[in-house]
Scaffold this motif. Structure first.
Motif, PDB file in Angstrom:
ATOM      1  N   ALA A 156       0.769  -1.144  -0.061  1.00 42.78           N
ATOM      2  CA  ALA A 156       0.127   0.001   0.130  1.00 42.78           C
ATOM      3  C   ALA A 156       0.649   1.430  -0.092  1.00 42.78           C
ATOM      4  CB  ALA A 156      -0.811   0.148   1.347  1.00 42.78           C
ATOM      5  N   THR A 283      -5.669   3.966  -2.053  1.00 45.48           N
ATOM      6  CA  THR A 283      -4.655   3.087  -1.386  1.00 45.48           C
ATOM      7  C   THR A 283      -4.501   3.373  -0.026  1.00 45.48           C
ATOM      8  OG1 THR A 283      -3.110   3.562  -3.347  1.00 45.48           O
ATOM      9  CG2 THR A 283      -1.959   3.171  -1.546  1.00 45.48           C
ATOM     10  N   ILE A 286      -6.780   0.603   1.361  1.00 48.17           N
ATOM     11  CA  ILE A 286      -6.090  -0.687   1.402  1.00 48.17           C
ATOM     12  C   ILE A 286      -5.292  -0.800   2.669  1.00 48.17           C
ATOM     13  CG2 ILE A 286      -4.319  -1.897   0.302  1.00 48.17           C
ATOM     14  CD1 ILE A 286      -6.828  -2.187  -1.150  1.00 48.17           C
ATOM     15  N   LEU A 295     -10.507  -8.809   0.751  1.00 46.16           N
ATOM     16  CA  LEU A 295      -9.472  -8.326  -0.045  1.00 46.16           C
ATOM     17  C   LEU A 295      -9.918  -8.691  -1.684  1.00 46.16           C
ATOM     18  CD1 LEU A 295      -6.698  -6.375  -0.514  1.00 46.16           C
ATOM     19  CD2 LEU A 295      -5.813  -8.492  -0.639  1.00 46.16           C
ATOM     20  N   LEU A 338      -7.945   0.339  -5.532  1.00 49.99           N
ATOM     21  CA  LEU A 338      -8.435  -0.750  -4.780  1.00 49.99           C
ATOM     22  C   LEU A 338      -8.222  -2.055  -5.677  1.00 49.99           C
ATOM     23  CD1 LEU A 338     -11.915   0.311  -3.509  1.00 49.99           C
ATOM     24  CD2 LEU A 338      -9.443   0.451  -2.206  1.00 49.99           C
ATOM     25  N   GLY A 342      -4.772  -4.240  -4.510  1.00 50.42           N
ATOM     26  CA  GLY A 342      -5.222  -5.330  -4.068  1.00 50.42           C
ATOM     27  C   GLY A 342      -4.548  -6.480  -4.564  1.00 50.42           C
ATOM     28  N   VAL A 416      -7.654 -10.102   3.671  1.00 48.72           N
ATOM     29  CA  VAL A 416      -6.297  -9.374   3.584  1.00 48.72           C
ATOM     30  C   VAL A 416      -5.073 -10.209   4.414  1.00 48.72           C
ATOM     31  CG1 VAL A 416      -4.979  -7.378   4.873  1.00 48.72           C
ATOM     32  CG2 VAL A 416      -7.482  -7.090   3.793  1.00 48.72           C
TER      33      VAL A 416
END
Length: 441
Positions: A156, A283, A286, A295, A338, A342, A416
């Motif tokens: 990120a 970002t 995230i 995620l 995203l 991701g 995640v």
């Protein structure tokens, strides 16, 4: 007094995002900020602007994009193989030095008034070739600067750079081109490349065993590894669609400026900036995700919304609605972040160090296709207009993302932070365990 001094910096360190608490990662991040700014100045603005100024032909932008993309496509897997076999930080340093030198040469051609189309095409081809070394090698470098549990945050933070310089890079380039000169923008880019290469070459990385054995077998092993895990193949398919069909608007910006919106270099730089501002917001989302957040679902939803945003941008520009186009690009940049961040986070979180270069080399091939989007974007824009070209690509992105959302529960449900058991299932090659790296300090 010394204790107070240490206490102050200790408390300040805790305010930073977790990946930025690693000293070596901080150095890498700052150098990358400089290098990526130059990269965006050159490839997202200055070279395309120079080509369109020279010829005024949309198809020449297509040739420029192909000159960048084709060498990267052919050499990325080899670059990933080298990143697994050699020390990748030196590959990054060498790639940046070559890029800086060729850009300085191009700037000199512009300065002396001798620049021609072939100078731009040669520069583009050289940069595309060395990017094949640079991209998988950088992916191998930064993943060895932090612990595995902090990789998503590190991804990120790196993405913040790429997204922030969507604002700074084209904006700086636009201002320099309009108020100083084209060559000033190019010389600035060359300097940033030298900075990045110099800093990366002296970083201290976590140890990892190099790949060994016959080169061709190692390349085949990398391809087989990706094919054996459908989640990686689907992430790369999404990135392929983004690069090949979702990025044409970036390379068509000179056309939007001169023929659709009727604005100058500085105003088109602000459109790039709007995309970058939105991407920073995405970002940051995230980076704030918790371990249990989906995620995969966020990534797929971002891809669908990105396609919708491009459709709206095409509509707004076709009606010469400059401010509306800027607002749409803010939202589009957010969901695009995203989508892309991701995917990178998922790859970096699951792929083991020993094969990371080859996997990221394959991923870099799909990412390198961005300039090649002009292979369809240029002819469609020439025949029907730039907004229609963007809308066509947007439709492809939406269809593919919806299909994957429906067909892949594995990607859709990816969290995640995966468990150690899940991560271990991706460790297909028996090796000694690499060190965990330095603790944050």
């Amino acid at each position: 007094m010394a204790e107070d001094h240490q206490g102050f910096f200790g408390r300040a360190n805790q305010i930073l995002p977790v990946s930025m608490r690693y000293g070596q990662y901080r150095y890498y991040w700052l150098a990358l900020f400089a290098g990526v700014t130059g990269h965006q100045m050159l490839l997202q603005f200055t070279m395309g602007w120079t080509m369109f100024e020279l010829t005024g032909e949309k198809l020449d932008l297509t040739y420029l994009g192909m000159a960048i993309a084709l060498p990267a496509i052919f050499f990325n897997l080899a670059g990933g193989m080298l990143a697994d076999r050699l020390e990748p930080k030196y590959l990054v340093a060498g790639a940046q030095a070559v890029s800086a030198t060729v850009v300085a040469w191009l700037a000199t051609m512009v300065l002396t008034g001798g620049v021609d189309v072939w100078h731009l095409l040669v520069t583009a081809a050289v940069i595309g070739s060395v990017q094949a070394l640079d991209q998988p090698s950088r992916a191998s470098v930064f993943a060895r600067l932090v612990r595995s549990e902090h990789i998503v945050n590190a991804v990120a933070m790196e993405s913040i750079i790429w997204n922030a310089v969507r604002i700074l890079g084209p904006l700086i380039a636009g201002v320099l081109v309009q108020r100083v000169s084209i060559e000033a923008s190019m010389f600035t880019t060359a300097a940033t490349f030298y900075v990045l290469g110099s800093v990366v070459s002296i970083l201290r990385l976590r140890q990892r065993p190099p790949a060994q054995g016959q080169v061709l077998r190692q390349v085949v092993a990398g391809i087989a590894y990706v094919r054996g895990h459908s989640i990686f193949s689907l992430i790369m398919l999404l990135t392929f669609c983004n690069s090949m069909f979702g990025m044409a608007y970036v390379y068509l910006m000179p056309v939007f400026a001169k023929e659709v919106l009727d604005v100058g270099a500085e105003k088109i730089g602000w459109l790039f900036g709007a995309t970058g501002f939105g991407a920073i917001l995405g970002t940051l989302v995230i980076g704030k995700l918790k371990a249990h957040h989906p995620l995969g679902l966020i990534m797929l939803g971002g891809a669908i919304l990105y396609g919708v945003g491009l459709l709206l941008f095409a509509l707004a520009t076709s009606k010469q609605m400059y401010l509306a186009s800027m607002g749409i690009l803010v939202a589009t940049g957010a969901v695009h972040s995203l989508y892309i961040t991701g995917g990178i986070a998922a790859l970096q979180n699951l792929v083991p160090d020993q094969i990371r270069g080859r996997v990221m080399g394959l991923y870099a091939i799909t990412w390198s296709l961005g300039p090649l989007s002009m292979a369809y974007g240029g002819p469609v824009a020439d025949a029907f207009g730039a907004p229609q070209a963007v809308a066509t690509g947007a439709a492809v992105v939406i269809v593919v993302a919806v299909a994957i959302l429906v067909a892949s529960p594995q990607l859709r449900s990816l969290p995640v932070r995966v468990s150690d058991a899940v991560r271990d299932s991706y460790q297909l090659m028996p090796t000694s365990q690499p060190g965990r790296g330095d603790a944050p300090h």
